[in-house]
Design an enzyme around this catalytic site. Structure first.
Site, PDB file in Angstrom:
ATOM      1  N   ASN A 172      37.198  46.200  40.983  1.00 19.47           N
ATOM      2  CA  ASN A 172      37.332  46.756  42.335  1.00 19.47           C
ATOM      3  C   ASN A 172      38.801  47.045  42.626  1.00 19.47           C
ATOM      4  O   ASN A 172      39.656  46.181  42.397  1.00 19.47           O
ATOM      5  CB  ASN A 172      36.826  45.744  43.371  1.00 19.47           C
ATOM      6  N   GLU A 173      39.077  48.212  43.132  1.00 17.57           N
ATOM      7  CA  GLU A 173      40.445  48.588  43.528  1.00 17.57           C
ATOM      8  C   GLU A 173      41.467  48.063  42.521  1.00 17.57           C
ATOM      9  O   GLU A 173      42.422  47.353  42.873  1.00 17.57           O
ATOM     10  CB  GLU A 173      40.754  48.097  44.954  1.00 17.57           C
ATOM     11  N   GLU A 292      32.815  51.303  49.840  1.00 13.73           N
ATOM     12  CA  GLU A 292      33.387  50.647  51.031  1.00 13.73           C
ATOM     13  C   GLU A 292      33.731  51.747  52.027  1.00 13.73           C
ATOM     14  O   GLU A 292      34.483  52.672  51.687  1.00 13.73           O
ATOM     15  CB  GLU A 292      34.651  49.848  50.700  1.00 13.73           C
TER      16      GLU A 292
HETATM   17  O1  AHR Z   1      36.566  45.180  52.771  1.00 10.86           O
HETATM   18  C1  AHR Z   1      37.799  44.545  52.798  1.00 10.86           C
HETATM   19  C2  AHR Z   1      38.689  44.890  51.603  1.00 10.86           C
HETATM   20  O2  AHR Z   1      39.084  46.218  51.691  1.00 10.86           O
HETATM   21  C3  AHR Z   1      38.064  44.780  50.250  1.00 10.86           C
HETATM   22  O3  AHR Z   1      38.087  43.496  49.745  1.00 10.86           O
HETATM   23  C4  AHR Z   1      38.898  45.685  49.416  1.00 10.86           C
HETATM   24  O4  AHR Z   1      38.203  46.225  48.328  1.00 10.86           O
HETATM   25  C5  AHR Z   1      39.367  46.727  50.401  1.00 10.86           C
HETATM   26  O5  AHR Z   1      40.719  46.985  50.300  1.00 10.86           O
END
Ligand code: AHR
Length: 490
Positions: A172-173, A292
């Site tokens: 993730n990211e 997201e």
């Molecule tokens: O949803 C909150 C955060 O936002 C998540 O953990 C991350 O992936 C994003 O930057």
């Protein structure tokens, strides 16, 4: 007058139900408290999972649930979250306040929750601080039939059968909290990790690679496109800027418009991302996965800044309706989207306070929009006025239409104006429009919201103000409202 024509006999694009997906991270009070209270809690629960929250969420027809993060995912070591509770080591949640977690909500509990909700799991594996072996064994643990070493461990932990699993993200990211990698580095890591992501149940795994903005996406699509099924992208609606978000409930009309402009700009981001994806994947095999999205304000006064707890008003409902309408329109490339997050974090569906729970205006939009899931997107010709908000034009009304398997037409309409009603006339072409029913969500003010003392201040009611004459519907949408109409033949 805002006019539109729905071509009810056209359309071939299915709106994937997964666009109506959700996200629960180990962050603040989302998982612990919001979903999980533990089997010994006085709060009514089933195997530790809150009964009130499950009862509310099952009415949404949730297609999927993403877990365990977010940034948390690249710190999570799944083996610490299986086996007897007393032998699970605690862990520090380094990204979200340094809280100590007891690891009682792990793989079995998450998949149990998905079973209760009737939704598909979407798991994000750990690239940033994990190993290829760890990720490969997690997949074996979840999906392998009896006989493999991980299936044997699963059996010893109380689960004989593998779980059905399709959706899997590789990190993730990873350009940020997931390891601050460079795009070429991530593309190489993605290719290596995904090689060992097996699905032992015979299902094909849908593997999601991490995307970001255009320069990163170019490289990841170019280098790893053939190895991926989906490209994850994130988009948060922050009014004005990340430094000036404002509060969730106390805002003026300037902030309203700033928020909606930021929300509407998700379409520009999607178009840009689609352009890159079309270049490297002209056959549109790879899905965009907006895993997201949602509003992000300052936290509620007096709450832990790391917990990202915010209230939710009619502004959020309008953002949700507008975003989902945009998502429907991009269904050809958008395979999945996951609003952040399910409970007590950012643009939540439910909020909890000890034993109390409330459904937010955003929850109601998801319930109203459920008929779009897996329906056929219908073309809509629009002649809609514009709101001139500080130099940027916003549409007065946002709309999408779909036809479900039973032939019913559903029309979702959002009035983006905080103070003014919007008159609409909608012609239905290519099908008979004999009966119309619908529901509308609005509130006494643009910041109307539900509290634990008044949990139903903003809730949908029957929309009685729609008339049908000669194949066209007419209605006036109240200010700051979201409506869903169902149109049937004779
Ligand atoms: O949803 C909150 C955060 O936002 C998540 O953990 C991350 O992936 C994003 O930057």
């Amino acid at each position: 007058m805002n006019t539109m024509i729905v071509h009810a006999d056209r359309g071939s694009q299915k709106i994937s139900r997964h666009i109506y997906g959700h996200f629960a991270e180990h962050l603040g009070r989302c998982v612990y408290e919001g979903l999980w209270v533990g089997p010994d809690s006085p709060i009514p629960n089933t195997r530790g999972i809150r009964n009130d929250v499950v009862a509310a969420l099952t009415r949404l027809r949730m297609p999927n649930l993403r877990w365990p993060g977010g940034c948390f995912a690249d710190t999570y070591h799944w083996r610490d979250g299986v086996g007897p509770y007393e032998s699970r080591p605690p862990m520090l949640n380094i990204h979200w306040g340094g809280t100590l977690e007891n690891n009682h909500f792990g793989t079995h509990e998450f998949l149990d929750l998905c079973g209760m909700l009737g939704c598909e799991p979407y798991i994000c594996g750990n690239v940033g601080s994990g190993t290829v072996q760890e990720m490969a064994q997690w997949l074996e643990y979840i999906t392998a039939p009896a006989g493999s070493p991980m299936a044997e461990l699963r059996r010893r932990n109380g689960r004989e059968e593998p779980w059905p699993l399709t959706y899997w993200a590789v990190g993730n990211e990873n350009y940020g909290c997931g390891g601050y990698m460079r795009p070429q580095q991530y593309a190489d890591e993605y290719r290596r990790y995904q090689t060992y992501c097996g699905n032992y149940s015979g299902r094909k795994l849908y593997k999601v690679a991490g995307g970001q903005l255009a320069p990163w996406n170019e490289i990841v699509m170019r280098e790893a496109g053939p190895q991926m099924d989906g490209l994850s992208v994130h988009y948060y609606t922050t009014p004005v800027s990340a430094q000036k978000r404002g509060t969730a409930t106390a805002f003026d009309t300037d902030m309203w418009f700033a928020t909606l402009k930021a929300a509407a700009a998700i379409e520009d981001f999607m178009v840009e991302t689609e352009g890159i994806m079309d270049h490297y994947d002209p056959a549109r095999r790879i899905g965009m996965v907006m895993d997201e999205w949602g509003t992000w304000y300052d936290v509620e006064p007096g709450t832990n800044p790391s917990f990202l707890y915010q209230q939710n008003t009619m502004r959020d409902a309008v953002v949700a309706g507008l975003s989902l309408n945009i998502f429907n329109a991009h269904a050809a490339r958008l395979h999945m989207a996951n609003i952040a997050q399910l409970a007590n974090v950012l643009q939540s569906l439910v909020l909890t306070d000890g034993p109390r729970m409330l459904r937010t205006p955003t929850y109601h939009v998801f319930q109203m929009y459920a008929p779009h899931q897996d329906a056929t997107l219908l073309p809509v010709e629009c002649d809609i006025g514009a709101i001139d908000a500080a130099g940027t034009a916003l549409p007065r009304v946002s709309v999408t239409a779909s036809r479900d398997a039973a032939g019913l037409i559903h029309l979702s309409l959002v009035n983006l104006h905080p103070d003014e009603p919007a008159a609409i006339r909608c012609e239905i072409r290519g099908a008979e429009a004999a009966r119309v029913s619908g529901r509308i969500l609005t509130g006494t003010a643009m910041n109307a919201h539900n509290t634990f003392a008044a949990p139903d201040a903003a809730r949908p009611v029957e929309f009685t103000g729609v008339t049908v004459a000669r194949g066209a519907l007419s209605a006036t949408l109240p200010a700051h409202s979201v409506a869903m109409l169902e149109i049937a033949g004779g």
